[in-house]
Design a protein around this motif. Structure first.
Motif, PDB file in Angstrom:
ATOM      1  N   MET A 174       0.143  -0.975   0.173  1.00 29.86           N
ATOM      2  CA  MET A 174      -0.240  -0.204  -0.292  1.00 29.86           C
ATOM      3  C   MET A 174       0.887   1.440  -0.110  1.00 29.86           C
ATOM      4  O   MET A 174       0.684   2.301   0.742  1.00 29.86           O
ATOM      5  N   GLN A 175       1.963   1.060  -0.658  1.00 29.88           N
ATOM      6  CA  GLN A 175       2.729   2.142  -0.737  1.00 29.88           C
ATOM      7  C   GLN A 175       1.853   3.458  -1.528  1.00 29.88           C
ATOM      8  O   GLN A 175       0.610   3.917  -2.418  1.00 29.88           O
ATOM      9  N   GLY A 176       2.074   4.985  -0.661  1.00 35.28           N
ATOM     10  CA  GLY A 176       1.645   6.300  -0.670  1.00 35.28           C
ATOM     11  C   GLY A 176       1.059   6.368   0.194  1.00 35.28           C
ATOM     12  O   GLY A 176       0.092   7.308   0.385  1.00 35.28           O
ATOM     13  N   ALA A 177      -0.050   5.515   1.146  1.00 34.46           N
ATOM     14  CA  ALA A 177      -1.230   5.940   1.727  1.00 34.46           C
ATOM     15  C   ALA A 177      -0.862   6.617   3.073  1.00 34.46           C
ATOM     16  O   ALA A 177       0.794   6.191   3.362  1.00 34.46           O
ATOM     17  N   PRO A 178      -1.255   7.620   3.390  1.00 32.63           N
ATOM     18  CA  PRO A 178      -0.289   8.845   4.227  1.00 32.63           C
ATOM     19  C   PRO A 178      -0.059   8.056   6.038  1.00 32.63           C
ATOM     20  O   PRO A 178       0.573   8.388   6.249  1.00 32.63           O
TER      21      PRO A 178
END
Length: 821
Positions: A174-178
């Protein structure tokens, strides 16, 4: 600079990923070594023996690496290490321990690992017993193992991802999830997504391992076929190939039937088989395996049918991989109840390449050896056993092709549209579509299982005894059929014929077991299997054709069941009944009363049990002659998702099952309440009566179990323990809470759904040790269910027939094993 994260347990994942890569390398090393064994076995036996030792060492290392991966992944799931995507996606902290294994094979990564694990275990049997066939068979096994390992690697070559690893970290998926911008992100991930509610059933703990063991076993008949073609030797391979094929038929058949039992107990399509694409995809290879068993026996007994046997062996294994392609790539979409609709889409080309490689291997060897294979001149005598066994095998082949062709509609329909410009619509009534075609195949096969064994191999000679015995048995079957047709009111011609030939198969095989085989069960594996088959067909006829819906709605109200048309919703509405709490409605010979529900919040996700009482009365006296409760359950809006996942319940009799499930109910959290609280002062030991039961005040408790209460710093809470009862006894406990927070007091209610009652604490008097409760009971119109009830006549015939059929396989397997010794 690479960001560091706190709280992660990276070592298990590193071990697991290392073992994945190591198992792949070890499989390639062992594969290469076994190729050298085969290459030098006749020209340089000493060198071949040296390579054999290396081959076995490589396989042992590969197998133990697979076992290590298995243990590591289970440790991650069992320890709730949610930094790993697989554990987060498929498990949760509230999941019962008995379902943890089901988490293991819910996803593709775990399923492929289970498949690989069984291959590794079974490979040791080839090493122990394979003898001159070991090297070539193990080449095939290790080639497949290498393919399966690549499906689990999860590594990149440039932009191309090879497989999907169960040890991938959640933050990498889930790269990019804050949330993953924070080093302490794990502090905010309190739980996983959880196991699919449909899989929270004991059958799903034992059904997938057995089914995948069956899948794994299909490799070995294929491997022996490839080995025989490769070596050009077609005599000594027969006995081991037959034993492996019998084991495959037994185990794969058991796994499929376990799936039917799971569907009967957990799904709501009203039965055990719905011709679902995933069901079909596992059934078709099994039917081809059955064909292969019979043609291999023909070859062993007469020297005929070698070529078609090898074709069957190759075809059944290609179909196993094709079924994997259908169910894992998302190509079936929403046409299946339990296909993987998204997570396997990226592996479509990976699986296609595997299928093409395995298919080409088989085709090339068949083409190369086709003219060199031994054959007997002339055609089989039409009065011989092998002729009709071959006809039966071809009938099963045609039956299988019809099933897989219709099941594959999502695969070939786009191509059809691109060529002809028109869509191909799936059948509106899937069950009727398959039943109306497959019933005729079943009729032919049943007749052949009854008559063929009375013939002899090669030439039967005098056929008068054959015609005499079979005519008598067929007439007896016909007479019994006429009586059953009148008794059960069977109206359709094809099902009348189906009944007659099912009885014929059952009676003819039983008579053959008693007379020709003298009751010697050790030699009667085939007869036992055919007896079970005939009984199973009778069970299918009675339970499916004579299935009756007893929940008939007469109100005329049309409810929305998610169907595409108003007419379909109207039809479904007529078969579902709305019942308000404590209201009884007639269903068949019973009056059915909804007594309320109760929710188990300790389960993850929470599960709601609905209590239904069935009362049967004497029509003359009006006295109750039978009364029982059923408890269908449902996951309502599980994990925040709209909808209901229902599990049926059933009452079992010798001649029928009463089967019920809930189709609609209000969310327990959202049930509206039109009543008001009424005050009542009580003390310890007092009873509080409501319309359908009562509560007993058991005392005060400083340990709070009420999940509605959220404690804050400085709170002084006290719980009021109340036990609920109805006419049958205790049905649950509740604990309304009274608390002091600073200079103010507060109260938190608790409820018992089974009695539709909410209770709060208004006041506690320490001097008199009394408590003033506020009590209200949900209005009847606020508490209802919509349910469906069916009757399955004589379904025990189906289950008993399946068991007897599987026992027959094992009897045959043990007999072959003893004979080989």
């Amino acid at each position: 600079m690479e960001q560091t994260f706190t709280g992660e347990h990276l070592l298990p994942g590193q071990i697991g990923q290392f073992l994945l890569v190591f198992s792949f390398i070890a499989s390639l090393f062992s594969l290469f070594s076994y190729l050298q064994v085969a290459k030098f076995e006749t020209t340089k036996p000493d060198l071949s023996l040296s390579w054999l030792k290396l081959s076995r060492l490589g396989f042992v290392l590969h197998a133990f690496a697979i076992i290590g991966i298995f243990v590591t992944l289970f440790y991650i799931i069992q320890s709730h290490l949610f930094e790993y995507h697989y554990a987060w996606k498929h498990s949760s902290t509230g999941l019962k321990a008995k379902y943890l294994l089901a988490c293991f094979w819910e996803g593709s990564e775990g399923s492929f690992l289970l498949w690989t694990f069984w291959h590794a275990i079974l490979g040791f049997f080839v090493i122990a017993k394979g003898r001159q066939w070991e090297s070539r068979v193990m080449v095939v096994v290790l080639f497949v193992q290498a393919i399966l390992c690549t499906l689990q690697l999860g590594i990149y070559f440039g932009d191309t991802k090879i497989g999907a690893s169960a040890f991938t970290l959640l933050r990498n998926e889930m790269q990019g999830a804050p949330i993953f911008q924070q080093a302490n992100y794990l502090e905010f991930i309190k739980d996983g997504s959880g196991l699919n509610p449909l899989l929270q059933n004991y059958w799903m703990v034992i059904h997938p391992p057995i089914l995948f063991l069956g899948f794994a076993l299909t490799l070995f008949p294929f491997a022996y076929a490839i080995a025989a073609l490769w070596k050009g030797e077609y005599k000594t391979w027969v006995n081991p190939a037959l034993r492996w094929t019998l084991a495959t038929g037994a185990i794969l058949g058991t796994g499929i039937m376990m799936g039917g039992a799971w569907a009967y107990e957990s799904l709501t399509f009203g039965g055990y088989w719905a011709w679902d694409p995933v069901e079909n995809a596992s059934l078709v290879p099994w039917l081809i395996v059955i064909s292969a068993i019979h043609t291999l026996i023909i070859y062993k007994s007469t020297g005929r049918s070698l070529k078609i046997t090898l074709v069957f062996f190759i075809l059944q294994y290609i179909l196993i991989w094709y079924s994997t392609f259908l169910t894992r790539t998302g190509i079936l979409g929403d046409t299946s109840v339990h296909a993987f609709t998204g997570e396997g889409a990226s592996m479509k080309w990976h699986l296609l390449i595997a299928i093409i490689l395995l298919l080409l291997w088989g085709i090339i060897l068949l083409a190369k050896q086709w003219r060199k294979m031994p054959r007997i001149a002339g055609e089989e005598e039409t009065s011989s056993r092998e002729f009709w066994m071959l006809i039966g095998s071809i009938v099963l082949l045609i039956s299988s092709m019809q099933i897989i062709f219709a099941t594959s509609l999502p695969v070939w329909a786009p191509l059809y549209k691109s060529i002809f410009g028109s869509d191909v619509a799936p059948p509106t009534n899937r069950e009727a579509y398959y039943n109306n075609i497959q019933v005729w195949f079943a009729i032919i096969v049943a007749m052949l299982t009854a008559a063929t064994q009375y013939l002899k191999y090669k030439k039967s000679g005098n056929l008068k005894p054959f015609w005499k015995i079979n005519s008598i048995i067929l007439l007896a079957s016909l007479a019994l059929s006429v009586w059953i047709i009148n008794w059960q009111k069977i109206a359709h011609l094809q099902y009348m014929v189906f009944l007659c030939v099912s009885l014929y198969a059952l009676l003819a095989n039983t008579f053959y077991l008693i007379t020709a085989q003298k009751g010697n069960l050790k030699k009667a594996g085939g007869s036992i299997t055919h007896i079970g088959f005939g009984m199973m067909l009778l069970g299918i006829l009675f339970s499916a054709y004579k299935k009756e819906v007893i929940s008939k709605d007469i109100s005329g109200k049309v409810m929305n069941f998610g169907k595409e048309t108003f007419e379909e919703n109207a039809q479904e509405s007529r078969n579902n009944v709305m019942i308000y709490r404590n209201t009884a409605v007639p269903m068949g010979e019973y009056m059915v009363r909804y007594l309320g529900d109760s929710t188990d919040n300790k389960n993850d996700p929470p599960i709601t049990y609905f209590r239904l009482r069935f009362d049967k009365t004497d029509k003359k006296t009006g006295e109750t002659i039978e009364s029982f409760n059923l408890y269908p359950d449902a996951f309502i809006n599980a994990k925040g998702q709209d909808g209901m996942s229902s599990n049926p319940d059933a009452r079992h009799y010798w001649n029928k099952d009463i089967f019920v499930y809930i189709t609609s109910a209000p969310n327990p959290k959202d049930k509206t309440d039109t009543s008001a609280y009424h005050p009542l002062e009580i003390k310890k030991g007092d009873s509080v009566f409501v319309s359908n039961g009562y509560f007993v005040f058991e005392g005060f408790n400083p340990t709070i179990t009420n999940k509605n209460y959220k404690k804050e710093a400085g709170d002084v809470p006290v719980g009021v323990n109340l036990k609920g009862f109805d006419v049958n006894g205790s049905i649950g406990n509740i604990q309304p809470v009274f608390y002091i927070r600073g200079s103010q007091s507060g109260t938190v209610y608790d409820s018992l759904s089974a009695l539709g009652t909410f209770i709060k604490v208004d006041k506690i008097n320490p001097e008199t040790e009394t408590v003033t409760l506020g009590i209200k009971q949900r209005a009847q119109q606020d508490d209802y269910i919509v349910m469906k009830a069916l009757v399955f006549p004589m379904i025990w015939l189906l289950w008993l027939g399946i068991i007897i059929m599987i026992v027959g396989f094992f009897v045959s397997l043990l007999a072959r094993r003893e004979k080989s010794k």
